[in-house]
Write a protein that holds these residues in place. Structure first.
Motif, PDB file in Angstrom:
ATOM      1  N   LYS A  80       0.807  -1.226   0.000  1.00 25.62           N
ATOM      2  CA  LYS A  80       0.000   0.000   0.000  1.00 25.62           C
ATOM      3  C   LYS A  80       0.842   1.279   0.000  1.00 25.62           C
ATOM      4  CE  LYS A  80      -3.910  -2.162   0.376  1.00 25.62           C
ATOM      5  NZ  LYS A  80      -4.996  -2.043  -0.564  1.00 25.62           N
ATOM      6  N   ASN A  81       2.137   1.172  -0.227  1.00 25.05           N
ATOM      7  CA  ASN A  81       3.032   2.320  -0.172  1.00 25.05           C
ATOM      8  C   ASN A  81       2.758   3.264  -1.340  1.00 25.05           C
ATOM      9  OD1 ASN A  81       5.155   4.104  -0.120  1.00 25.05           O
ATOM     10  ND2 ASN A  81       6.671   2.552   0.334  1.00 25.05           N
ATOM     11  N   ARG A  82       2.169   4.417  -1.080  1.00 24.91           N
ATOM     12  CA  ARG A  82       1.823   5.368  -2.137  1.00 24.91           C
ATOM     13  C   ARG A  82       3.060   5.971  -2.788  1.00 24.91           C
ATOM     14  NH1 ARG A  82      -2.511   9.084   0.799  1.00 24.91           N
ATOM     15  NH2 ARG A  82      -3.498   7.428   1.953  1.00 24.91           N
ATOM     16  N   LEU A  83       4.092   6.242  -2.003  1.00 27.58           N
ATOM     17  CA  LEU A  83       5.300   6.854  -2.541  1.00 27.58           C
ATOM     18  C   LEU A  83       5.971   5.922  -3.546  1.00 27.58           C
ATOM     19  CD1 LEU A  83       7.294   9.179  -2.541  1.00 27.58           C
ATOM     20  CD2 LEU A  83       8.448   8.101  -0.618  1.00 27.58           C
ATOM     21  N   ALA A  84       6.090   4.641  -3.220  1.00 27.68           N
ATOM     22  CA  ALA A  84       6.702   3.694  -4.145  1.00 27.68           C
ATOM     23  C   ALA A  84       5.854   3.546  -5.399  1.00 27.68           C
ATOM     24  CB  ALA A  84       6.894   2.339  -3.478  1.00 27.68           C
ATOM     25  N   ARG A  85       4.543   3.526  -5.243  1.00 27.40           N
ATOM     26  CA  ARG A  85       3.651   3.409  -6.394  1.00 27.40           C
ATOM     27  C   ARG A  85       3.799   4.633  -7.290  1.00 27.40           C
ATOM     28  NH1 ARG A  85      -1.884   3.225  -4.446  1.00 27.40           N
ATOM     29  NH2 ARG A  85      -1.010   1.766  -2.951  1.00 27.40           N
ATOM     30  N   ARG A  86       3.888   5.813  -6.685  1.00 25.81           N
ATOM     31  CA  ARG A  86       4.037   7.050  -7.452  1.00 25.81           C
ATOM     32  C   ARG A  86       5.365   7.047  -8.204  1.00 25.81           C
ATOM     33  NH1 ARG A  86       4.171  11.264  -3.591  1.00 25.81           N
ATOM     34  NH2 ARG A  86       2.108  10.556  -3.032  1.00 25.81           N
ATOM     35  N   GLU A  87       6.453   6.617  -7.531  1.00 24.82           N
ATOM     36  CA  GLU A  87       7.755   6.579  -8.187  1.00 24.82           C
ATOM     37  C   GLU A  87       7.770   5.580  -9.331  1.00 24.82           C
ATOM     38  OE1 GLU A  87      10.522   5.810  -5.067  1.00 24.82           O
ATOM     39  OE2 GLU A  87      10.488   7.883  -4.361  1.00 24.82           O
ATOM     40  N   SER A  88       7.105   4.432  -9.165  1.00 21.75           N
ATOM     41  CA  SER A  88       7.082   3.449 -10.244  1.00 21.75           C
ATOM     42  C   SER A  88       6.269   3.975 -11.419  1.00 21.75           C
ATOM     43  CB  SER A  88       6.567   2.107  -9.746  1.00 21.75           C
ATOM     44  OG  SER A  88       5.195   1.998  -9.881  1.00 21.75           O
ATOM     45  N   ARG A  92       7.698   4.553 -15.131  1.00 21.69           N
ATOM     46  CA  ARG A  92       7.019   4.020 -16.303  1.00 21.69           C
ATOM     47  C   ARG A  92       6.776   5.133 -17.327  1.00 21.69           C
ATOM     48  NH1 ARG A  92       1.842   1.965 -14.652  1.00 21.69           N
ATOM     49  NH2 ARG A  92       2.835   1.643 -12.683  1.00 21.69           N
ATOM     50  N   ASP A  93       6.376   6.316 -16.854  1.00 22.18           N
ATOM     51  CA  ASP A  93       6.122   7.436 -17.754  1.00 22.18           C
ATOM     52  C   ASP A  93       7.404   7.900 -18.439  1.00 22.18           C
ATOM     53  OD1 ASP A  93       3.485   7.315 -17.061  1.00 22.18           O
ATOM     54  OD2 ASP A  93       3.584   8.977 -15.617  1.00 22.18           O
ATOM     55  N   ASP A  94       8.545   7.814 -17.757  1.00 22.72           N
ATOM     56  CA  ASP A  94       9.819   8.208 -18.346  1.00 22.72           C
ATOM     57  C   ASP A  94      10.236   7.275 -19.465  1.00 22.72           C
ATOM     58  OD1 ASP A  94       9.945  10.301 -16.605  1.00 22.72           O
ATOM     59  OD2 ASP A  94      11.305   9.309 -15.192  1.00 22.72           O
ATOM     60  N   ASN A  95       9.847   6.010 -19.403  1.00 23.55           N
ATOM     61  CA  ASN A  95      10.232   5.026 -20.395  1.00 23.55           C
ATOM     62  C   ASN A  95       9.344   5.056 -21.632  1.00 23.55           C
ATOM     63  OD1 ASN A  95      12.327   4.105 -18.843  1.00 23.55           O
ATOM     64  ND2 ASN A  95      11.104   2.497 -17.856  1.00 23.55           N
ATOM     65  N   VAL A  96       8.206   5.720 -21.558  1.00 23.80           N
ATOM     66  CA  VAL A  96       7.302   5.810 -22.698  1.00 23.80           C
ATOM     67  C   VAL A  96       7.775   6.920 -23.603  1.00 23.80           C
ATOM     68  CG1 VAL A  96       4.936   6.283 -23.408  1.00 23.80           C
ATOM     69  CG2 VAL A  96       5.363   4.963 -21.317  1.00 23.80           C
ATOM     70  N   GLU A  97       8.034   6.572 -24.865  1.00 28.09           N
ATOM     71  CA  GLU A  97       8.493   7.583 -25.820  1.00 28.09           C
ATOM     72  C   GLU A  97       7.296   8.313 -26.375  1.00 28.09           C
ATOM     73  OE1 GLU A  97      11.141   6.021 -28.725  1.00 28.09           O
ATOM     74  OE2 GLU A  97      12.169   4.781 -27.263  1.00 28.09           O
ATOM     75  N   PRO A  98       7.438   9.629 -26.571  1.00 34.38           N
ATOM     76  CA  PRO A  98       6.303  10.379 -27.110  1.00 34.38           C
ATOM     77  C   PRO A  98       5.998   9.933 -28.530  1.00 34.38           C
ATOM     78  CG  PRO A  98       8.266  11.774 -26.868  1.00 34.38           C
ATOM     79  CD  PRO A  98       8.588  10.436 -26.299  1.00 34.38           C
ATOM     80  N   ALA A  99       4.733  10.042 -28.891  1.00 31.58           N
ATOM     81  CA  ALA A  99       4.302   9.639 -30.229  1.00 31.58           C
ATOM     82  C   ALA A  99       4.922  10.553 -31.275  1.00 31.58           C
ATOM     83  CB  ALA A  99       2.778   9.683 -30.330  1.00 31.58           C
ATOM     84  N   ALA A 100       5.331   9.968 -32.374  1.00 29.93           N
ATOM     85  CA  ALA A 100       5.970  10.748 -33.441  1.00 29.93           C
ATOM     86  C   ALA A 100       4.930  11.627 -34.114  1.00 29.93           C
ATOM     87  CB  ALA A 100       6.616   9.819 -34.453  1.00 29.93           C
ATOM     88  N   ALA A 101       5.329  12.857 -34.375  1.00 32.49           N
ATOM     89  CA  ALA A 101       4.408  13.785 -35.033  1.00 32.49           C
ATOM     90  C   ALA A 101       4.228  13.347 -36.482  1.00 32.49           C
ATOM     91  CB  ALA A 101       4.942  15.205 -34.960  1.00 32.49           C
ATOM     92  N   GLY A 102       3.014  13.323 -36.963  1.00 33.65           N
ATOM     93  CA  GLY A 102       2.653  12.756 -38.213  1.00 33.65           C
ATOM     94  C   GLY A 102       2.769  13.471 -39.417  1.00 33.65           C
TER      95      GLY A 102
END
Length: 102
Positions: A80-88, A92-102
């Motif tokens: 139930k650790n909110r801080l660890a969940r927030r950091e994960s 995860r958001d840092d590893n997602v590459e932005p969508a290429a502009a079309g």
């Protein structure tokens, strides 16, 4: 500390004697300890005396329940650790590459 705050609130509301809701004039905290520091020291010594007279079986039971409680506490906290969940989620958001502009 929590019990003193509850007593303060209940005393302030008039459900128990209002004298309980008095605060220390210097520190602004509820409940001055009577006969301080003698009473707290004598109380601690009385508790130590009672603890030294407990049987080994009682201490073993205490340790078993203490360990069980610690395991439950740690296990619950890890899930139930909110801080660890927030950091994960941030990781995860840092590893997602932005969508290429079309």
């Amino acid at each position: 500390m929590t019990l003193s705050r509850i007593g303060f609130a209940i005393g302030r509301d008039g459900l128990i004697p209002r004298g309980i809701a008095k605060v220390h004039p210097r520190w602004g905290r509820p409940f001055k300890v009577p006969f301080s520091p003698v009473l707290p020291i004598v109380s601690a010594l009385a508790c130590l005396y009672l603890m030294t007279n407990l049987s080994v079986e009682t201490w073993l039971r205490f340790l078993a329940w203490l360990l069980l409680g610690a395991l439950i506490y740690v296990g619950y906290g890890r899930r139930k650790n909110r801080l660890a969940r927030r950091e994960s989620e941030e990781h995860r958001d840092d590893n997602v590459e932005p969508a290429a502009a079309g």
